[in-house]
Design a protein around this motif. Sequence first.
Motif, mmCIF file in Angstrom:
data_model
loop_
_atom_site.group_PDB
_atom_site.id
_atom_site.type_symbol
_atom_site.label_atom_id
_atom_site.label_comp_id
_atom_site.label_asym_id
_atom_site.label_seq_id
_atom_site.Cartn_x
_atom_site.Cartn_y
_atom_site.Cartn_z
ATOM 1 N N GLY A 95 0.834 -1.207 0.000
ATOM 2 C CA GLY A 95 0.000 0.000 0.000
ATOM 3 C C GLY A 95 0.865 1.251 0.000
ATOM 4 N N LEU A 96 1.952 1.205 0.759
ATOM 5 C CA LEU A 96 2.849 2.362 0.837
ATOM 6 C C LEU A 96 3.485 2.659 -0.523
ATOM 7 N N ILE A 97 3.849 1.580 -1.254
ATOM 8 C CA ILE A 97 4.454 1.784 -2.574
ATOM 9 C C ILE A 97 3.449 2.518 -3.483
ATOM 10 N N ILE A 98 2.184 2.067 -3.431
ATOM 11 C CA ILE A 98 1.153 2.706 -4.259
ATOM 12 C C ILE A 98 1.013 4.186 -3.875
ATOM 13 N N VAL A 99 1.081 4.449 -2.558
ATOM 14 C CA VAL A 99 0.974 5.842 -2.097
ATOM 15 C C VAL A 99 2.147 6.667 -2.643
ATOM 16 N N THR A 100 3.363 6.096 -2.606
ATOM 17 C CA THR A 100 4.510 6.886 -3.077
ATOM 18 C C THR A 100 4.449 7.066 -4.607
ATOM 19 N N VAL A 101 3.930 6.061 -5.323
ATOM 20 C CA VAL A 101 3.744 6.219 -6.780
ATOM 21 C C VAL A 101 2.754 7.359 -7.026
ATOM 22 N N SER A 102 1.630 7.334 -6.293
ATOM 23 C CA SER A 102 0.593 8.352 -6.484
ATOM 24 C C SER A 102 1.119 9.732 -6.133
ATOM 25 N N ALA A 103 1.815 9.820 -4.992
ATOM 26 C CA ALA A 103 2.351 11.120 -4.570
ATOM 27 C C ALA A 103 3.334 11.625 -5.627
ATOM 28 N N GLY A 104 4.097 10.715 -6.224
ATOM 29 C CA GLY A 104 5.049 11.091 -7.269
ATOM 30 C C GLY A 104 4.337 11.705 -8.468
ATOM 31 N N ILE A 105 3.228 11.080 -8.854
ATOM 32 C CA ILE A 105 2.468 11.600 -10.013
ATOM 33 C C ILE A 105 1.880 12.975 -9.674
ATOM 34 N N VAL A 106 1.373 13.101 -8.442
ATOM 35 C CA VAL A 106 0.811 14.394 -8.023
ATOM 36 C C VAL A 106 1.888 15.480 -8.100
ATOM 37 N N VAL A 107 3.083 15.173 -7.550
ATOM 38 C CA VAL A 107 4.175 16.163 -7.572
ATOM 39 C C VAL A 107 4.533 16.512 -9.018
ATOM 40 N N GLN A 108 4.608 15.467 -9.852
ATOM 41 C CA GLN A 108 4.967 15.668 -11.258
ATOM 42 C C GLN A 108 3.987 16.648 -11.942
ATOM 43 N N TYR A 109 2.688 16.437 -11.703
ATOM 44 C CA TYR A 109 1.709 17.294 -12.386
ATOM 45 C C TYR A 109 1.548 18.656 -11.715
ATOM 46 N N MET A 110 1.967 18.734 -10.451
ATOM 47 C CA MET A 110 2.025 20.067 -9.829
ATOM 48 C C MET A 110 3.126 20.885 -10.513
ATOM 49 N N ILE A 111 4.221 20.192 -10.853
ATOM 50 C CA ILE A 111 5.313 20.871 -11.561
ATOM 51 C C ILE A 111 4.803 21.364 -12.924
ATOM 52 N N VAL A 112 4.055 20.484 -13.611
ATOM 53 C CA VAL A 112 3.490 20.873 -14.917
ATOM 54 C C VAL A 112 2.566 22.071 -14.749
ATOM 55 N N ALA A 113 1.751 22.050 -13.686
ATOM 56 C CA ALA A 113 0.791 23.129 -13.461
ATOM 57 C C ALA A 113 1.511 24.462 -13.272
ATOM 58 N N VAL A 114 2.647 24.427 -12.599
ATOM 59 C CA VAL A 114 3.361 25.678 -12.310
ATOM 60 C C VAL A 114 4.294 26.060 -13.456
ATOM 61 N N ALA A 115 5.076 25.082 -13.952
ATOM 62 C CA ALA A 115 6.130 25.412 -14.923
ATOM 63 C C ALA A 115 5.745 25.085 -16.360
ATOM 64 N N GLY A 116 4.630 24.383 -16.558
ATOM 65 C CA GLY A 116 4.217 24.018 -17.908
ATOM 66 C C GLY A 116 4.901 22.743 -18.377
ATOM 67 N N PRO A 117 4.374 22.171 -19.478
ATOM 68 C CA PRO A 117 4.879 20.889 -19.947
ATOM 69 C C PRO A 117 6.109 20.972 -20.857
ATOM 70 N N SER A 118 6.521 22.183 -21.219
ATOM 71 C CA SER A 118 7.601 22.274 -22.207
ATOM 72 C C SER A 118 8.976 22.040 -21.573
ATOM 73 N N THR A 119 9.974 21.835 -22.445
ATOM 74 C CA THR A 119 11.305 21.535 -21.929
ATOM 75 C C THR A 119 11.975 22.783 -21.364
ATOM 76 N N VAL A 120 12.893 22.522 -20.442
ATOM 77 C CA VAL A 120 13.632 23.600 -19.782
ATOM 78 C C VAL A 120 15.119 23.294 -19.973
ATOM 79 N N ALA A 121 15.931 24.334 -20.125
ATOM 80 C CA ALA A 121 17.379 24.114 -20.236
ATOM 81 C C ALA A 121 18.103 25.089 -19.318
ATOM 82 N N TYR A 122 19.166 24.604 -18.681
ATOM 83 C CA TYR A 122 19.962 25.476 -17.812
ATOM 84 C C TYR A 122 20.872 26.386 -18.641
#
Lengths: 295, 260
Positions: A95-122
């Motif tokens: 169950g914990l693994i599923i939670v960490t997978v889900s939390a990972g997806i949430v974090v990933q799409y929060m990043i998309v929500a803030v920074a957008g889906p396009s590529t970034v370069a340093y």
Amino acid sequence: MHLLIEAIGFGVASGAVLALGAVGFTLQFGISNVLNITYGSLMTLAAFLGAFLLGLGLNVWLVMALGGLLIGVASVALNRGLLSPLIRRGLQPFGLIIVTVSAGIVVQYMIVAVAGPSTVAYGNLSGATLHFLGWTLTTAQVVILVVALVLMVGLHILLTRTQLGRAMRATSSNRTLARSCGIATTRIGDIAWFLSGTFCGMAGIALAITVESFDFTLGSVVLIPIIAAAVLGGVGQPYGAMVGGLVVGIVSQVSAAYWSPSYENVVALAMLIVMLLVRPRGLFGANSSSRKLLA
Amino acid sequence: MPTSSDSGGRETPALAVQNLVAGYGDFAVVDGVSLEVPVGKVVAVAGPNGAGKSTLLKAMLGIARVMSGKVLLDGQDVTSAPLEKLARLGVGYVPQLDDVFDSLKVLENLEMGGYLCNRVERQRRIERVLQVFPQLQAKLHRYAETLSGGERKMTAIARVLMLDPKILVLDEPTASLTPELSRVVLEEQVRPLSAMGTSVLLVEQKAVAALAIADWAYLLVRGRVEVSAPAAEVLSDPNMREIFLGRAAAEVAARSVDAE
């Protein structure tokens, strides 16, 4: 032969980043026994935070250190705010693994929500090209290699020479017994999550420095070779993860040089499966069945 | 060893359990147990498999769930207190299994036992426990997982002594040992501790050996105290012996007591 030496050089450089990530991953697992798949998304978050901090005009190596510390804090928050309460309520490892997978997806799409889906370069932070031992590496790659080495020597000293490090290994070995010695294992857990997050964040930014560009999938793509490196070395074994990172890095780069870059992860993973068939506990896995943070 | 007295002049026990009901989930394994460990005494808890001996210890140490009742340490209520707090209050614990840090060296095990004291004091205590267990001197840099059963138990007891405990809780310390080693552990390692002022609560299935070094004995059956009596009385009274040890073991014990 020249190609092989060059490929090994690249392998060592990319292996250093994998090793950083794998050490952080395995350190936290060794103490808390939680397989934290959110790790990949936290690496991505570090890379995007790095882009933001670079935009403020900060020095890239300062950004790497700051990013590491911020992800360290985020990692503690993930454990304290989400995982620990679930463990207290009796959630089982699957169950914990599923939670960490889900939390990972949430974090990933929060990043998309803030920074957008396009590529970034340093931008080009590679610095001058250096030649030695037949290797051709950029200054940035060499600095990352040195930083990874320093961090790992530091971790070794922490685990073997300090009372805090011994308490971390004791907690990993036997939590109840550690508590009976007066060790505040919850605080030890926080420290392990913080260190793990710091390694994760620094690996994320190091990766972002060495690639031309990245997007919100950066961490989830690199998580597989990181887990491979951790498993190859024996899960819960920081030294195993260091060697595992280097092995995966070198094998990937050599196969990319001789075969095709698109197969670099495939070869590393195939090697992992063969390795586990031969030695299920990994290179440095303990002989006994107990999971432990050996130093 | 500091001691204190209640208003009636009777010495406050080092450890007391009052009407303890404890277990796992909603299932009570320990069903209303009361017992006392006086200062500087060895108290043995005997009983058949499944009587609730280990659960009783775990409940006292905040590991198993306490449903009702109290645990008092030197008169202070420590019911459900976390194990690390009990360590700070001077409670040492040696579990039946997993009693050493396998992936740590023997020396590191001792250092963890002295985790709560400063470096100088820790070093002083290491030297002291090595005088008690000189055999460990040669094993200090061995990983605990490579030790024999006897060496492990020695390391476990040496580790708990590093805490300089006021009260020592031992869960079947001789479970994995030969009869001879069991005798050595109990008579030469556990018994002298009480002479130094440490109170000892001992759970043992090898009841004869435990009773031989204990001051007081409790018999636990199905989660309840069936008998509470001085250990010497249990050993010398054939009826009590039979209740504690079962008929066959009682006869063996009788022969060994008579021989003495």
